[in-house]
Design a protein around this motif. Structure first.
Motif, PDB file in Angstrom:
ATOM      1  N   UNK A 284      -6.473  -6.203  22.309  1.00  0.00           N
ATOM      2  CA  UNK A 284      -7.139  -6.120  21.011  1.00  0.00           C
ATOM      3  C   UNK A 284      -8.538  -5.535  21.209  1.00  0.00           C
ATOM      4  N   UNK A 285      -9.271  -5.369  20.120  1.00  0.00           N
ATOM      5  CA  UNK A 285     -10.611  -4.807  20.216  1.00  0.00           C
ATOM      6  C   UNK A 285     -10.680  -3.340  19.854  1.00  0.00           C
ATOM      7  N   UNK A 286      -9.590  -2.795  19.327  1.00  0.00           N
ATOM      8  CA  UNK A 286      -9.570  -1.362  18.992  1.00  0.00           C
ATOM      9  C   UNK A 286      -9.596  -1.085  17.491  1.00  0.00           C
ATOM     10  N   UNK A 287      -9.528  -2.119  16.668  1.00  0.00           N
ATOM     11  CA  UNK A 287      -9.395  -1.944  15.229  1.00  0.00           C
ATOM     12  C   UNK A 287     -10.484  -1.095  14.599  1.00  0.00           C
ATOM     13  N   UNK A 288     -11.736  -1.480  14.786  1.00  0.00           N
ATOM     14  CA  UNK A 288     -12.819  -0.714  14.173  1.00  0.00           C
ATOM     15  C   UNK A 288     -13.035   0.621  14.874  1.00  0.00           C
ATOM     16  N   UNK A 289     -12.643   0.727  16.143  1.00  0.00           N
ATOM     17  CA  UNK A 289     -12.692   2.042  16.798  1.00  0.00           C
ATOM     18  C   UNK A 289     -11.700   2.992  16.130  1.00  0.00           C
ATOM     19  N   UNK A 290     -10.517   2.482  15.783  1.00  0.00           N
ATOM     20  CA  UNK A 290      -9.541   3.305  15.061  1.00  0.00           C
ATOM     21  C   UNK A 290     -10.076   3.689  13.687  1.00  0.00           C
ATOM     22  N   UNK A 291     -10.652   2.731  12.987  1.00  0.00           N
ATOM     23  CA  UNK A 291     -11.217   3.017  11.670  1.00  0.00           C
ATOM     24  C   UNK A 291     -12.294   4.086  11.802  1.00  0.00           C
ATOM     25  N   UNK A 292     -13.156   3.934  12.788  1.00  0.00           N
ATOM     26  CA  UNK A 292     -14.233   4.895  13.014  1.00  0.00           C
ATOM     27  C   UNK A 292     -13.688   6.289  13.308  1.00  0.00           C
TER      28      UNK A 292
ATOM     29  N   UNK B 183     -13.535   1.882   3.821  1.00  0.00           N
ATOM     30  CA  UNK B 183     -13.450   3.184   4.482  1.00  0.00           C
ATOM     31  C   UNK B 183     -12.975   4.195   3.455  1.00  0.00           C
ATOM     32  N   UNK B 184     -13.307   5.437   3.692  1.00  0.00           N
ATOM     33  CA  UNK B 184     -12.905   6.518   2.806  1.00  0.00           C
ATOM     34  C   UNK B 184     -12.279   7.636   3.618  1.00  0.00           C
ATOM     35  N   UNK B 185     -11.230   8.212   3.033  1.00  0.00           N
ATOM     36  CA  UNK B 185     -10.564   9.348   3.653  1.00  0.00           C
ATOM     37  C   UNK B 185     -10.501  10.451   2.600  1.00  0.00           C
ATOM     38  N   UNK B 186     -10.990  11.613   2.960  1.00  0.00           N
ATOM     39  CA  UNK B 186     -10.963  12.757   2.062  1.00  0.00           C
ATOM     40  C   UNK B 186      -9.583  13.388   2.098  1.00  0.00           C
ATOM     41  N   UNK B 187      -9.053  13.639   0.926  1.00  0.00           N
ATOM     42  CA  UNK B 187      -7.715  14.227   0.838  1.00  0.00           C
ATOM     43  C   UNK B 187      -7.712  15.678   1.288  1.00  0.00           C
TER      44      UNK B 187
ATOM     45  N   UNK C 255       0.835  -1.211   0.000  1.00  0.00           N
ATOM     46  CA  UNK C 255       0.000   0.000   0.000  1.00  0.00           C
ATOM     47  C   UNK C 255       0.865   1.255   0.000  1.00  0.00           C
ATOM     48  N   UNK C 256       1.917   1.260   0.813  1.00  0.00           N
ATOM     49  CA  UNK C 256       2.799   2.429   0.873  1.00  0.00           C
ATOM     50  C   UNK C 256       3.408   2.705  -0.506  1.00  0.00           C
TER      51      UNK C 256
ATOM     52  N   UNK D 169      -2.161   7.855   7.752  1.00  0.00           N
ATOM     53  CA  UNK D 169      -3.521   7.476   8.165  1.00  0.00           C
ATOM     54  C   UNK D 169      -4.014   6.306   7.326  1.00  0.00           C
ATOM     55  N   UNK D 170      -3.821   6.382   6.023  1.00  0.00           N
ATOM     56  CA  UNK D 170      -4.268   5.297   5.147  1.00  0.00           C
ATOM     57  C   UNK D 170      -3.545   3.993   5.457  1.00  0.00           C
ATOM     58  N   UNK D 171      -2.250   4.048   5.731  1.00  0.00           N
ATOM     59  CA  UNK D 171      -1.496   2.833   6.065  1.00  0.00           C
ATOM     60  C   UNK D 171      -2.036   2.221   7.357  1.00  0.00           C
ATOM     61  N   UNK D 172      -2.340   3.047   8.345  1.00  0.00           N
ATOM     62  CA  UNK D 172      -2.904   2.529   9.597  1.00  0.00           C
ATOM     63  C   UNK D 172      -4.277   1.897   9.355  1.00  0.00           C
ATOM     64  N   UNK D 173      -5.124   2.555   8.573  1.00  0.00           N
ATOM     65  CA  UNK D 173      -6.446   1.998   8.262  1.00  0.00           C
ATOM     66  C   UNK D 173      -6.311   0.661   7.530  1.00  0.00           C
ATOM     67  N   UNK D 174      -5.413   0.600   6.566  1.00  0.00           N
ATOM     68  CA  UNK D 174      -5.188  -0.640   5.816  1.00  0.00           C
ATOM     69  C   UNK D 174      -4.704  -1.733   6.756  1.00  0.00           C
ATOM     70  N   UNK D 175      -3.785  -1.403   7.638  1.00  0.00           N
ATOM     71  CA  UNK D 175      -3.260  -2.371   8.592  1.00  0.00           C
ATOM     72  C   UNK D 175      -4.381  -2.933   9.464  1.00  0.00           C
TER      73      UNK D 175
END
Length: 185
Positions: free
Chosen positions: A101-109, A128-132, A24-25, A42-48
């Motif tokens: 664990x248990x934080x993945x979707x909270x981070x995405x959110x 997920x979408x991130x606005x540039x 991805x990077x 941010x995108x790399x973290x979301x992908x991870x």
């Protein structure tokens, strides 16, 4: 509008998450984004997080997709999708203090501008979408208040999204605007 889509098949091994991040990077850099740009990080973290969830919680291979609008990195939104073969819907958990664990979707959110999921074949696709572009002051979120008919707490908004099943998605948002939990109706 022209959309550039790139995808990577990810094996069912947790070690594949690192490979997905590296892939991805390199694709973000290839699209014209700077490696140390906050959006890239941010995108790399979301992908991870999304790839980890797919591989660890389903035990199945997955497909990672990145979609850029016309003009690639200069365009407004980057969309990340992870499809897997598990029909089990994602479950946003709320990790407690020392939980590992248990934080993945909270981070995405918290990091994505929008996110959700939909059935795909015999499995599902989480996106997920991130606005540039940073929103201007007039585009800031103003949480509902008692003047809007809410007495604090959770406000419920129905949002129609283009989902192949024709289902709608409800967004629960505390009146202070601090979180946006997405559930499929």
């Amino acid at each position: 509008m022209q959309v550039l889509q790139m995808q990577l098949e990810v094996g069912a091994d947790p070690a594949e998450v690192g490979r997905a991040r590296r892939w991805a990077r390199s694709r973000l850099i290839g699209s014209g984004m700077n490696e140390d740009e906050p959006l890239a990080e941010t995108l790399i973290l979301l992908i991870s997080e999304l790839v980890t969830n797919a591989v660890v919680h389903t035990g199945c291979p997955a497909v990672l997709r990145m979609l850029f609008g016309s003009g690639a990195a200069e365009a407004g939104t980057v969309r990340v999708e992870v499809a897997d073969t598990s029909a089990r819907p994602p479950c946003q958990r709320h990790a407690l203090g020392e939980d590992t664990n248990g934080r993945g979707l909270e981070l995405v959110d918290g990091l994505a501008d929008r996110w959700g999921w939909q059935p795909e074949g015999s499995g599902k696709r989480i996106w997920c979408e991130v606005d540039r572009c940073e929103p201007g002051p007039s585009a800031e979120y103003e949480p509902p208040t008692a003047a809007h008919g809410l007495n604090g707490g959770i406000g419920r908004y129905a949002v129609d999204l283009p989902v192949a099943t024709g289902r709608s998605v409800d967004v629960d948002r505390p009146a202070d605007g601090s979180s946006k939990a997405v559930t499929q109706a």
